[in-house]
Each structure stands twice: as C-alpha cells, then as structure tokens.
Design an enzyme around this catalytic site. Structure first.
Site, short mmCIF file in Angstrom:
data_model
loop_
_atom_site.label_atom_id
_atom_site.label_comp_id
_atom_site.label_asym_id
_atom_site.label_seq_id
_atom_site.Cartn_x
_atom_site.Cartn_y
_atom_site.Cartn_z
N HIS A 68 -16.93 -4.40 -23.86
CA HIS A 68 -16.74 -5.30 -22.72
C HIS A 68 -16.47 -4.53 -21.42
O HIS A 68 -15.79 -3.51 -21.40
CB HIS A 68 -15.63 -6.31 -22.99
CG HIS A 68 -14.30 -5.73 -23.29
ND1 HIS A 68 -13.44 -6.29 -24.20
CD2 HIS A 68 -13.66 -4.64 -22.83
CE1 HIS A 68 -12.34 -5.57 -24.27
NE2 HIS A 68 -12.45 -4.57 -23.43
N ASN A 69 -17.04 -5.04 -20.34
CA ASN A 69 -16.82 -4.53 -18.98
C ASN A 69 -17.34 -3.10 -18.76
O ASN A 69 -17.01 -2.47 -17.76
CB ASN A 69 -15.35 -4.59 -18.59
CG ASN A 69 -14.86 -6.02 -18.43
OD1 ASN A 69 -14.32 -6.60 -19.38
ND2 ASN A 69 -15.06 -6.60 -17.27
#
Length: 345
Positions: free
Chosen positions: A240-241
C-alpha cells in the site's frame, strides 16, 4: 517461416558468412536450437556452446570473433536484429472479436467503449468504464467504479477491485490482483489485531506491463502509483501507498513494503526486498537479493544486504578472500614451526 539466411540478412542489412542458401524455419536459444533453427550470440562467453548447438545458422554481433562451420549473420546489435526478426516473422497476434460473451455479467450502467472484447465469465460491476479497443480476458473481475483506458489487454483471471484507475496501452498478465487491501492492523491491549480500513486506490499509468501473479495493494489513503512505462515481472508484491517512478523494471519475487518511494528508471533484480517508508532516488540498480532497509540517495549499482555500492561490496569480497588466504598461510607456517620444534626436541 521457411526462408534462406540470405533473405534474413537483407531484412537486417547484415553480412552473411558461409552458405547463404541455408533455410531457417524458426528462432531458438542456443541450447534449444535444432536443425532449421536460427540462434544468436551477444556475449563471447557463449561461444563454447556452439560446439553442442544443432542450430543451422547464428546471428552474431559483428565485433565477436566466432570461428565455426555454422553459417553466420553478422550484425551490429543482435538484440535489435532479433526484435526485427520476431516482429517480421513471428505468427500474427491472436485477435479477439469485439463484443460481450453471453456468459459475461456486465452491469447495466457500465460504459463500454468501441471495439471492446469481453470474454467468457467476466464480471464487470456497476460504475465501470472501459476504453476503446480493450480486451478483458476470461474469468476476470472489474470492481465498482473502476476506470480502464484504451488499448488495454487483461489476460484471463485478472482481478481489479473497486475504484482503481488503469491507464492506456497497458498489459496485465494472468492471475494478477490489483487493489487488494493493504496489510494494516492495530494490536489491541488484549493482543488481538484490528483491521485498519484501506480506503485509498491504485493508479496504473500509461504503457505499463504487469506480469503474472502480481499483487498491487490499494493505499490506506490516497493511491498506490505505478508510473508510466514501468514493467514488472511475475510474482511481484507492491504494498500500500508505494510509488514507483517512470520506466522502471521490477524483476520476479521482489517485494516492496508499504509507503516506499522508488525513483525513475530503477531496476530491481530478482528477490529484491525494499523496506517500508524507504526512498530510492532515480537511476538506481539493485542486484539480485539486495535488501534495502534505508534510503538510497545516490544513483548507481547496489549489491548485498544492507544495500551498498557494488564496488564497495567487491572490495570487501576481495579483502575476505585475501584474509582467508593469509590465514591459510599462517596455519601452514604454524604447522611447519610445530614440526621443526618437534625435530629439535
């Protein structure tokens, strides 16, 4: 394909050494080649393999001396020449007819562009938009409010979850999942874990190719971003991210932990591991199995774990070898001294 190597040489503007009438039926690697096959050499270290190859002809880089009885096509750039050959002589690509297969389930409000092919057992949820000339492979799933651009090819069994943005001219190979929840949990006082909602998305920019069985997680907030022109191998995990810069290469079994930022034109060889929240600058090459626990601020080629400039690593390897050799000599001298001491007694 069944053509003489003289015709191939004309196509490549190359020189033939040997019998130009030898006919070629296909292209193969040097170890797999059989009679009627054309193979290639781009590195002198492969010259010994010519003794065993059954190839009928060889594509050879012009500056490599290659003494063999096998006919040669000598070119400046074998890789480029091979691409020209495959583009010109390979079987035509498989075409999928436009339309929606009867077994596909497509939401009534989904917007489907012109000349789109939706294959058997595809599911397309409400709010989805798919651009022109795209192919959605069999048993794929497109989640709610996801946008897919034009000239996109999804091979079978690709899963793209809700609120994902896929650009134009993209290829995604079988088994890849885009938009899974990021791996985020809080530990409670009683030792149990509570899931942290992952409400962000994923953006895949134009001209990206994603290998088979990749997992690209959605962001906790904002977006996980794969920038334009990046290519990933099979079995890559992007958490994620994460943000990956333009025109980067991520090789098989590499894993990039949450919120890591990788610059433009990066190369991550096989089984590279990047720690979470790490920043890697532009133009960095990471060798196989490199571990990156902290930021890399200078372009260059890195090896080892933790990642270090490759010349530093090579110097350490050389020093270890020298130390090992020195210790061996010390032990030999000690043994000899003990023997001499025993003789005196």
């Amino acid at each position: 394909m069944d053509i003489p190597i003289s015709e191939i040489a004309k196509l490549l503007d190359a020189e033939v050494i040997g019998d130009g009438s030898v006919r070629i039926k296909t292209i193969s690697g040097i170890n797999e080649a059989e009679k009627g096959h054309l193979t290639f050499i781009i590195d002198p270290k492969y010259i010994p393999a010519l003794k065993k190859t059954k190839a009928s002809a060889i594509l050879v880089q012009a500056d490599i001396k290659c003494e063999t009885g096998i006919p040669q096509i000598r070119v400046k750039d074998p890789r480029k020449a091979f691409k020209i050959l495959t583009d010109s002589l390979a079987p035509p690509p498989i075409e999928f007819p436009a339309g929606i297969h009867p077994t596909a389930v497509v939401a009534e409000d989904a917007i489907i562009g012109d000349n789109v092919s939706i294959q058997p057992y595809v599911v397309i949820e409400s709010g989805v938009t798919i651009g022109d000339n795209s192919v959605i492979g069999a048993q794929s799933y497109i989640g709610h409010f996801t946008t897919i651009g034009s000239n996109v090819k999804l091979y079978p069994q690709v899963i793209i979850r809700e609120r994902i943005k896929i650009g134009n001219n993209i290829i995604i190979h079988p088994g890849t999942v885009i938009g899974s929840d990021g791996f985020g949990f809080d530990k409670n006082e009683d030792g149990r874990y509570t899931k942290i909602p992952q409400i962000g998305g994923v953006i895949i920019e134009d001209d990206v190719e994603i290998g088979s069985n990749n997992t690209i997680d959605r962001a906790r907030f904002d977006n996980t971003i794969i920038h334009r022109g990046t290519k990933t191998d099979n079995l890559v995990q992007i958490a994620h991210n994460v943000e990956i810069g333009e025109n980067s290469i991520i090789c098989g079994q590499s894993g990039i932990a949450g919120s890591a930022k990788i610059g433009k034109r990066a190369v991550l060889a096989g089984q590279v591991g990047v720690n979470g929240h790490v920043n890697i600058c532009d133009d960095v090459i990471l060798g196989a199995q490199v571990g990156v626990p902290s930021d890399i601020k200078r372009p260059g080629f890195y090896m080892d774990t933790p990642a270090k400039p490759h010349m530093e690593v090579k110097r350490r390897w050389a020093q270890r070898r020298l130390v090992s050799e020195a210790l061996k000599k010390v032990k030999e001298h000690e043994k000899r001294l003990n023997e001499l001491s025993g003789e005196k007694e």
